[in-house]
Design a protein around this motif. Structure first.
Motif, PDB file in Angstrom:
ATOM      1  N   LEU A  54       0.816  -1.220   0.000  1.00  0.00           N
ATOM      2  CA  LEU A  54       0.000   0.000   0.000  1.00  0.00           C
ATOM      3  C   LEU A  54       0.852   1.275   0.000  1.00  0.00           C
ATOM      4  O   LEU A  54       0.314   2.383   0.068  1.00  0.00           O
ATOM      5  CB  LEU A  54      -0.940  -0.004   1.212  1.00  0.00           C
ATOM      6  CG  LEU A  54      -1.947  -1.154   1.293  1.00  0.00           C
ATOM      7  CD1 LEU A  54      -2.851  -0.981   2.504  1.00  0.00           C
ATOM      8  CD2 LEU A  54      -2.787  -1.244   0.010  1.00  0.00           C
ATOM      9  N   ILE A  55       2.169   1.129  -0.062  1.00  0.00           N
ATOM     10  CA  ILE A  55       3.034   2.315   0.024  1.00  0.00           C
ATOM     11  C   ILE A  55       2.918   3.192  -1.215  1.00  0.00           C
ATOM     12  O   ILE A  55       2.785   4.413  -1.135  1.00  0.00           O
ATOM     13  CB  ILE A  55       4.503   1.898   0.271  1.00  0.00           C
ATOM     14  CG1 ILE A  55       4.652   1.317   1.689  1.00  0.00           C
ATOM     15  CG2 ILE A  55       5.445   3.097   0.102  1.00  0.00           C
ATOM     16  CD1 ILE A  55       6.033   0.788   2.018  1.00  0.00           C
ATOM     17  N   LYS A  56       2.944   2.566  -2.383  1.00  0.00           N
ATOM     18  CA  LYS A  56       2.992   3.380  -3.603  1.00  0.00           C
ATOM     19  C   LYS A  56       1.731   4.240  -3.757  1.00  0.00           C
ATOM     20  O   LYS A  56       1.802   5.377  -4.221  1.00  0.00           O
ATOM     21  CB  LYS A  56       3.206   2.493  -4.840  1.00  0.00           C
ATOM     22  CG  LYS A  56       3.485   3.317  -6.088  1.00  0.00           C
ATOM     23  CD  LYS A  56       4.253   2.535  -7.136  1.00  0.00           C
ATOM     24  CE  LYS A  56       4.704   3.455  -8.262  1.00  0.00           C
ATOM     25  NZ  LYS A  56       3.600   4.179  -8.913  1.00  0.00           N
ATOM     26  N   GLU A  57       0.602   3.697  -3.330  1.00  0.00           N
ATOM     27  CA  GLU A  57      -0.644   4.471  -3.408  1.00  0.00           C
ATOM     28  C   GLU A  57      -0.525   5.787  -2.637  1.00  0.00           C
ATOM     29  O   GLU A  57      -1.045   6.822  -3.061  1.00  0.00           O
ATOM     30  CB  GLU A  57      -1.801   3.631  -2.843  1.00  0.00           C
ATOM     31  CG  GLU A  57      -3.154   4.297  -3.011  1.00  0.00           C
ATOM     32  CD  GLU A  57      -4.300   3.498  -2.381  1.00  0.00           C
ATOM     33  OE1 GLU A  57      -4.024   2.611  -1.546  1.00  0.00           O
ATOM     34  OE2 GLU A  57      -5.461   3.782  -2.714  1.00  0.00           O
ATOM     35  N   ASN A  58       0.174   5.747  -1.499  1.00  0.00           N
ATOM     36  CA  ASN A  58       0.391   6.972  -0.735  1.00  0.00           C
ATOM     37  C   ASN A  58       1.135   8.015  -1.549  1.00  0.00           C
ATOM     38  O   ASN A  58       0.779   9.195  -1.552  1.00  0.00           O
ATOM     39  CB  ASN A  58       1.211   6.665   0.527  1.00  0.00           C
ATOM     40  CG  ASN A  58       0.355   6.137   1.647  1.00  0.00           C
ATOM     41  OD1 ASN A  58      -0.201   6.917   2.400  1.00  0.00           O
ATOM     42  ND2 ASN A  58       0.237   4.823   1.744  1.00  0.00           N
ATOM     43  N   MET A  59       2.186   7.569  -2.202  1.00  0.00           N
ATOM     44  CA  MET A  59       3.005   8.497  -2.976  1.00  0.00           C
ATOM     45  C   MET A  59       2.223   9.046  -4.158  1.00  0.00           C
ATOM     46  O   MET A  59       2.235  10.249  -4.421  1.00  0.00           O
ATOM     47  CB  MET A  59       4.257   7.750  -3.461  1.00  0.00           C
ATOM     48  CG  MET A  59       5.307   8.642  -4.055  1.00  0.00           C
ATOM     49  SD  MET A  59       6.112   9.672  -2.786  1.00  0.00           S
ATOM     50  CE  MET A  59       5.907  11.280  -3.546  1.00  0.00           C
TER      51      MET A  59
END
Lengths: 547, 547
Positions: free
Chosen positions: B356-361
């Motif tokens: 789910l990290i890339k969605e944050n960016m």
């Protein structure tokens, strides 16, 4: 287990010293008419919170290391031998539709059906490394549809360390969660060290047999031969080694591809074979003799860990021609091993910057037809010797998410020296973190339960539960006590970081309490714009912290 | 810098004690008719190897902490004030096409043109946090087209710690490479502590002003007001704070979204504002008063660090509605700040599993129009208190690769207690690793030079160079010496892991030597099948290790 100098490894500390309020339980599972007892560790929590059962690698407790562990699998193997056709590999049984005791046992640890385990092994997508001469083993699985596993390397060298220390490191590594261990010993006591380790290991043990073969020819690489190598394999297989790292993919024509590299060949085994190839100007005898090796391994059910002898030793050398050429050959060897129903996993790099990690996984899956990948790290930068458990935990977590089945740990001593007990623990914990982060990212069933239980304990100021649910309760408690040593602080409804006034968790409790006592949900309270309610709150709830 | 009890922070150790064979150099760069002197650290290497110059955050050395650092920027600011329109922000100048001394200086540190720096700041894609009242600052950039930066949090709490300790932690954090520091002090000495830190800080200093505002109303959250807050901002801006974390995105209607969370609101600032909103049933005064805050900040050039008061505090709460609702509001506030030419960065989570990290960016770049992202970790699992520098370095490296401009460190004490000096160093080093791994993955110009220099030193057994090129030479040397303490071992052509016989690096040297002495490339030697050459090799080169 006789040898000249008496070896007395210390009896390990009781499990509860490392894991307070934990105890081992045995889950009973049916296997045909029989019942198998499968270990888990149960963590007891305060109050109404239900206990949490976690995967357990620690093995039987309280055994005298001079006696070794009880031979759990002995009756299963004895029975199986009666009708054996000479191939005792789990893959051989799986392909004939047989669910072995080992499969049932490992399935229970993973929370899946024995039939699923059988199918994955038959397909070659998972291995169950379990030499029939290692009856002490508690069966486990390595495959990307199961929990991500970790391996700890131990072993003495000519320069340092003793048998006692290595047995202690084994016990220490599995205490903190290592799923397999590799004995990388070199030097004179190599056979005896391995014997002690195997008899005391409930986890699969891997080795790199070329190291011992080289000892037998006093380090003269050019005198190595297939015959000598097979003899060494037989010796180690008889002792019970569960998987062999074999660098059969280092082909003569690949060696020159490394000459232009910044750091050439950094795999010990890879460099030995490269030198042998150059000295003889012949093809690698492990490659030419691969079928013979397979024939030996299936008699014991030793699994291949096909070594990446040409893995990159620096960021500069990542994903180069030499590395990927060897990987293609490992794929070719996988198909040959599978023709013999010998289990296979594939070793991977090494040093790889983040943006090149996924390519490794994708190429491996394709070249090796989804045989499990087993990677060392990878280290995502070269600039931090002394901290390579961290540089590599980053890469390990990512490649685990992408599909690597087992992560070989890297300790803080990597590149600098041999790991001591503290380094082994630091490496294992860093890799448990990487493996668990990967399980979460893969959405592995049940993986998040422990995170949720711990976060709930944290939020509810159940300090002891927070410690006990963590990977390393000792350290968590010690760090807490450095700032707030009093026992009372562990029941306090605030923590040392903010003090009572600034405690955000306490404020959230107030927010919830507000909603609860007003008999409405907080949403309704807000949506209806009930200003009077907020005034009430001001009167009654103005203080954040009520002692 | 007067105060009641005398404060005498210790003079820090000489730089060379931490970094042997390093010394600071000053690179001269032209700025109009003037010349600026920009610091770098030069690492000297053995023999013919050229020295390596690295980015340096350590600031002027040998100053008496009671005197503070020299006011480098004082003449620049004085000159600029003469024609100021009341807006002193770097963005204001950048947008009018002016390249300031600060831009030239920071451009030299990054190895890019001043014009590129100006354009990035004008666009809002980078910030150069530099309060005009903090003349001791060595200008630096936060933006995703520059090197990834890291921040270290220090600061005492009501429970623990003193001014001396905090100044020492500042010096320690920048010694190991922290690019900015945040003073998160609470308690009574908050003003004096900050003054000591600012006068001794060559790096930007950030604060969370709501903490001090709350001290002023004795912790009674409902008594907070915009007026009191602006007064606090003015006080801190006058002291020279370079960026303020302001939780203006915690809107009244978002608060109930957190009631269903596993861990509610975990940001201190976020929870204070949430409680204020509920108590008054009014919109967050930081949101309604945002324009007034902007007007104050541009007079000093204080940058916004728009706080993520609703960041997730556990894996279970990652990427939820509350978090992303707030992010949209932060985007709206970014546009308002930019109308005032006030510089902005955006704070981010928190606890987030890898997938789910890339969605944050991606969401941040879109919602906030590429304003720099500044994330805490994220932590990729909750199960390892005591090791959250590692659980979070994994997430930090990834999000840095994806585009985060600055990474807020997490120390091993996170969730457990206040960091001591050792924890500060452990946190900084873990984050230097994450930031550098991200720079490599982004293909940042020049980033790989240090990896290559270190790997070459390693391969050539230049032990001292390997230590000195590392992020932490002391630890690298100490770990090496644990296994092989003798001085001679640091010139040995083998290492303690394998001993001389098994040294793969030595074997690669042999492979290269073979190719060289035969007057042919290794490829040719092999392709032409010159068996006689391999026989010669056997005769002359059979021993791997020639003392």
């Amino acid at each position: 287990m006789s040898q000249e100098t008496p070896v007395v490894p210390p009896t390990p500390r009781a499990l509860e010293e490392s894991f307070p309020r934990s105890h081992k339980i045995q889950v009973e599972v049916e296997h045909g008419a029989a019942r198998l007892r499968v270990p888990m560790r149960r963590i007891h929590l305060d109050g109404d919170a239900p206990p949490l059962d976690v995967y357990d690698t620690t093995g039987p407790q309280g055994c005298d290391p001079r006696e070794g562990l009880p031979p759990l699998r002995e009756p299963w193997i004895r029975e199986r031998r009666k009708s054996s056709d000479g191939n005792l590999s789990q893959m051989h049984y799986a392909r004939r539709g047989v669910v072995t005791e080992e499969m049932t046992y490992a399935a229970a640890r993973e929370g899946v059906s024995p039939e699923f385990v059988r199918a994955e092994i038959a397909r070659g997508r998972a291995i169950l490394p379990a030499n029939v001469k290692h009856p002490e083993l508690e069966p486990m699985l390595i495959g990307r549809n199961f929990l991500v596993k970790i391996n700890a390397n131990i072993g003495n060298s000519a320069v340092s360390s003793s048998i006692e220390e290595e047995v202690e490191k084994l016990q220490w590594a599995i205490r903190w969660g290592s799923d397999t261990i590799m004995d990388l010993s070199t030097g004179s006591d190599i056979h005896a060290t391995r014997e002690w380790i195997l008899r005391n290991s409930p986890v699969p043990v891997g080795t790199v047999p070329i190291y011992q073969a080289l000892e037998k020819v006093d380090g003269r690489i050019e005198e190595l031969s297939l015959e000598l190598f097979l003899e060494t394999l037989e010796e180690q297989a008889e002792q019970g080694v569960d998987y062999f790292t074999i660098h059969a993919g280092v082909l003569l024509r690949y060696v020159p591809l490394t000459a232009k590299r910044l750091t050439g060949i950094v795999s010990r085994g890879g460099s030995i074979l490269a030198k042998w190839c150059l000295a003889h100007h012949e093809e690698n005898f492990l490659y030419t003799g691969f079928e013979e090796i397979c024939k030996l391994m299936k008699r014991y059910d030793v699994s291949f860990s096909l070594g990446d002898g040409l893995r990159p030793g620096s960021i500069a050398d990542a994903n180069d021609e030499a590395q990927f050429a060897e990987l293609e050959t490992l794929g070719e060897l996988t198909r040959i091993a599978w023709e013999h129903d010998v289990q296979v996993m594939i070793e991977g790099p090494g040093h790889v910057p983040m943006h090149l990690i996924k390519e490794n996984m994708d190429k491996q899956l394709e070249a090796c037809q989804e045989a499990p990948f087993y990677t060392l790290g990878p280290l995502t930068t070269d600039v931090a010797p002394g901290y390579d458990h961290i540089t590599s935990a980053i890469g390990a977590a990512m490649i685990g998410w992408y599909g690597t089945a087992m992560l070989c740990y890297v300790t803080p001593k990597e590149h600098l020296g041999l790991p001591n007990k503290k380094d082994v623990k630091d490496g294992v914990i860093a890799y448990k973190i990487a493996a668990h982060a990967a399980d979460l990212a893969k959405g592995h069933r049940g993986a998040q339960e422990r995170d949720d239980a711990l976060s709930k304990a944290r939020f509810e100021f159940r300090w002891e539960d927070q410690f006990n649910l963590s990977l390393d309760p000792e350290t968590a408690r010690e760090f807490h006590d450095e700032t707030l040593p009093a026992e009372g602080a562990k029941t306090a409804h605030f923590c040392s970081m903010c003090g009572p006034q600034f405690c955000s968790m306490k404020i959230t409790e107030d927010v919830r309490e507000y909603a609860r006592t007003k008999g409405v949900t907080a949403e309704e309270a807000l949506e209806e714009g009930m200003r009077e309610k907020s005034e009430e709150f001001l009167e009654t709830g103005g203080e954040v912290y009520r002692p």
